[in-house]
Design an enzyme around this catalytic site. Sequence first.
Site, short mmCIF file in Angstrom:
data_model
loop_
_atom_site.label_atom_id
_atom_site.label_comp_id
_atom_site.label_asym_id
_atom_site.label_seq_id
_atom_site.Cartn_x
_atom_site.Cartn_y
_atom_site.Cartn_z
N ASP A 244 -49.11 23.99 1.48
CA ASP A 244 -50.22 24.77 0.93
C ASP A 244 -50.94 23.96 -0.15
OD1 ASP A 244 -49.63 26.90 2.56
OD2 ASP A 244 -48.36 27.90 1.08
N TYR A 305 -37.36 22.55 -0.20
CA TYR A 305 -38.38 23.16 -1.05
C TYR A 305 -37.76 23.64 -2.36
CZ TYR A 305 -41.49 23.47 3.03
OH TYR A 305 -42.28 23.20 4.11
N TYR A 376 -42.75 29.27 7.17
CA TYR A 376 -43.65 29.76 6.12
C TYR A 376 -42.77 30.17 4.94
CZ TYR A 376 -47.27 29.98 9.75
OH TYR A 376 -48.17 29.67 10.74
#
Length: 411
Positions: A244, A305, A376
């Site tokens: 993103d 992440y 996602y």
Amino acid sequence: MELISKALEAVRRYPLCDSCLGRLFALMGYGIENRERGQAIKTILHMAAVSDYRKGKDVTADLIALAKCHLPTRRFLAGVGIRVDEERCYICGDLMEGVEKYAEMAVEQLRGLDFVSFAVGSTLPEELLEKEAEVVKSLLVTTGESVKHEVNRRIGKELLRRLSDKRVDKLRPNVVVNVDLVSGQVKVVRNPILIGGRYLKLGRKIAQAKRFGNVRTTLLEKLAYLRDTFGGEDHVIHVSGREDSDARMLGSGRPLVVEVKQPLRYTAQVAPFRDKDVIFLPVGFTDRNEVRRLKEKAKTDIKLYRVLVLSESPLKQDDLSKLSALSGATVTQYTPRRIKRLHPRKKRVRMVYDVAWRLVSPHVFELYIRCQGGLYVKEFVHGDGGRTAPNVAELLNTRLEVLELDVLYIE
């Protein structure tokens, strides 16, 4: 000798120029151009026929057939009172005479380009190709070279003579010289330059290619210096996946390929780039295969992440311990609401391999998620209204908001 008898059969049936006759026997001999080979064959046929004629043998028909495409034979027959008009080559219509002139046209178009390698391509009249196939089939010749191959080879040879510091590269040429024998035109195609490397995003609000919303800049804009380095008209990027715009890309970076279109310079050096937002580390020049590999690899990459999360309800360490249930989970996701307008409703399944956490305050915690590429992550955290399951918010029974997202590493 089979070559002579086959050549005589050829000229009896068709008037052929030196190149087209010689090309039928291109695999016989080495280091001889087809024109020279054709001339030599016609000379032998001429000598044999004239000798037989003078011995009183009836070879007039053979001499007339040869004379249609051989000046010395026409002159001999004229001397004995037989006039024969020259005829165009049955295969090429005499297009093969002087194809090297196209090399001169190409050199003019190549002027000002800084390149190393080239290849030659050609477009020939369909009728020519059909006639060549007809002649080869009717004579049952298996020792020939295609007319297209000869055209490309002869023009390439002449270009090498004129451009002695260049080289032919049929696999990955800098430029391609396309010769159209139908229109008589030459077009030089400047192939794109593909530069492989890795990038890091140190700041946020940085998109990969397009500006939208509150995006400050793009990776594409940062890499415009490569377009300018090579004198290109445009540039695009091919990336292994995407993060993103508000996410940082840290660790060893994400692989990408920068494509510089219509470059003027192929020998420039690629320098790395760094500012407060982006680092680009070039690896070297690459090709389309690497672009395809990047796209495929993005589906199977394992990514780590870091997510900073705000919780509506206060949490304790014991609450977060429930998240261990998500390690090894198979996550089903439908297209997130935030991008639903850009993509149709689509289901995807991704693996979450490991989840770790750190409580920062009663309402803030850090998540470390090791997962399959394409997950996602934001939706995995807040649930996206039930469109992602299982999810962190559901497990903690509270509303969650992602404050920060970082890609720490791509395996």
